[in-house]
Design a protein around this motif. Structure first.
Motif, PDB file in Angstrom:
ATOM      1  N   TYR A  37       0.828  -1.205   0.000  1.00  0.00           N
ATOM      2  CA  TYR A  37       0.000   0.000   0.000  1.00  0.00           C
ATOM      3  C   TYR A  37       0.861   1.253   0.000  1.00  0.00           C
ATOM      4  O   TYR A  37       1.946   1.264   0.576  1.00  0.00           O
ATOM      5  N   GLN A  38       0.372   2.295  -0.645  1.00  0.00           N
ATOM      6  CA  GLN A  38       0.970   3.623  -0.561  1.00  0.00           C
ATOM      7  C   GLN A  38      -0.011   4.479   0.228  1.00  0.00           C
ATOM      8  O   GLN A  38      -1.122   4.749  -0.235  1.00  0.00           O
ATOM      9  N   LEU A  39       0.387   4.886   1.434  1.00  0.00           N
ATOM     10  CA  LEU A  39      -0.482   5.663   2.303  1.00  0.00           C
ATOM     11  C   LEU A  39      -0.141   7.136   2.186  1.00  0.00           C
ATOM     12  O   LEU A  39       1.031   7.513   2.257  1.00  0.00           O
ATOM     13  N   GLN A  40      -1.151   7.969   2.010  1.00  0.00           N
ATOM     14  CA  GLN A  40      -0.963   9.412   1.914  1.00  0.00           C
ATOM     15  C   GLN A  40      -1.975  10.099   2.818  1.00  0.00           C
ATOM     16  O   GLN A  40      -3.094   9.621   2.984  1.00  0.00           O
ATOM     17  N   ALA A  41      -1.567  11.222   3.399  1.00  0.00           N
ATOM     18  CA  ALA A  41      -2.473  12.005   4.240  1.00  0.00           C
ATOM     19  C   ALA A  41      -2.083  13.466   4.153  1.00  0.00           C
ATOM     20  O   ALA A  41      -0.937  13.798   3.855  1.00  0.00           O
ATOM     21  N   GLY A  42      -3.023  14.335   4.398  1.00  0.00           N
ATOM     22  CA  GLY A  42      -2.756  15.767   4.436  1.00  0.00           C
ATOM     23  C   GLY A  42      -3.649  16.424   5.468  1.00  0.00           C
ATOM     24  O   GLY A  42      -4.800  16.052   5.619  1.00  0.00           O
ATOM     25  N   LEU A  43      -3.090  17.381   6.191  1.00  0.00           N
ATOM     26  CA  LEU A  43      -3.849  18.105   7.215  1.00  0.00           C
ATOM     27  C   LEU A  43      -3.829  19.589   6.901  1.00  0.00           C
ATOM     28  O   LEU A  43      -2.795  20.122   6.499  1.00  0.00           O
ATOM     29  N   ALA A  44      -4.941  20.251   7.103  1.00  0.00           N
ATOM     30  CA  ALA A  44      -5.015  21.701   6.906  1.00  0.00           C
ATOM     31  C   ALA A  44      -4.737  22.396   8.238  1.00  0.00           C
ATOM     32  O   ALA A  44      -5.189  21.952   9.285  1.00  0.00           O
ATOM     33  N   MET A  45      -3.985  23.473   8.188  1.00  0.00           N
ATOM     34  CA  MET A  45      -3.686  24.262   9.392  1.00  0.00           C
ATOM     35  C   MET A  45      -4.706  25.393   9.507  1.00  0.00           C
ATOM     36  O   MET A  45      -4.964  26.093   8.539  1.00  0.00           O
ATOM     37  N   THR A  46      -5.282  25.557  10.695  1.00  0.00           N
ATOM     38  CA  THR A  46      -6.214  26.655  10.917  1.00  0.00           C
ATOM     39  C   THR A  46      -5.653  27.665  11.911  1.00  0.00           C
ATOM     40  O   THR A  46      -6.214  28.726  12.079  1.00  0.00           O
ATOM     41  N   ASP A  47      -4.568  27.330  12.572  1.00  0.00           N
ATOM     42  CA  ASP A  47      -3.930  28.218  13.550  1.00  0.00           C
ATOM     43  C   ASP A  47      -2.651  28.751  12.917  1.00  0.00           C
ATOM     44  O   ASP A  47      -1.764  27.989  12.559  1.00  0.00           O
ATOM     45  N   THR A  48      -2.536  30.063  12.768  1.00  0.00           N
ATOM     46  CA  THR A  48      -1.383  30.645  12.081  1.00  0.00           C
ATOM     47  C   THR A  48      -0.121  30.676  12.933  1.00  0.00           C
ATOM     48  O   THR A  48       0.914  31.139  12.475  1.00  0.00           O
ATOM     49  N   THR A  49      -0.185  30.173  14.162  1.00  0.00           N
ATOM     50  CA  THR A  49       1.002  30.158  15.016  1.00  0.00           C
ATOM     51  C   THR A  49       1.388  28.738  15.421  1.00  0.00           C
ATOM     52  O   THR A  49       2.228  28.556  16.287  1.00  0.00           O
TER      53      THR A  49
END
Length: 75
Positions: A37-49
């Motif tokens: 398997y090739q596992l990929q993930a991405g998270l969005a940042m909502t805190d600018t610090t």
């Protein structure tokens, strides 16, 4: 809401291109044995610090997989 260090990340969107070989019982994915398997993930940042990191983990064998990803906000 913030996720505590070492906690499992609750997925709310999953794109599954492996058919029945991958199942999700949030937050655990189960992968059919004998496959690669090739596992990929991405998270969005909502805190600018904030800085966050995440990594796939094999919970059956209690080992981390691959290299941790790090998100650094730029303000």
């Amino acid at each position: 809401a913030p996720i505590a260090v070492g906690s499992a990340f609750p997925f709310d969107t999953v794109t599954n291109t492996a058919g029945a070989d991958v199942t999700l019982s949030n937050p655990t994915f189960t992968l059919k044995a004998g496959k690669t398997y090739q596992l990929q993930a991405g998270l969005a940042m909502t805190d600018t610090t904030a800085t966050s990191s995440y990594q796939w983990r094999d919970t059956t064998n209690n080992v981390y997989l691959g290299i941790a990803a790090v998100n650094n906000s730029t303000g």
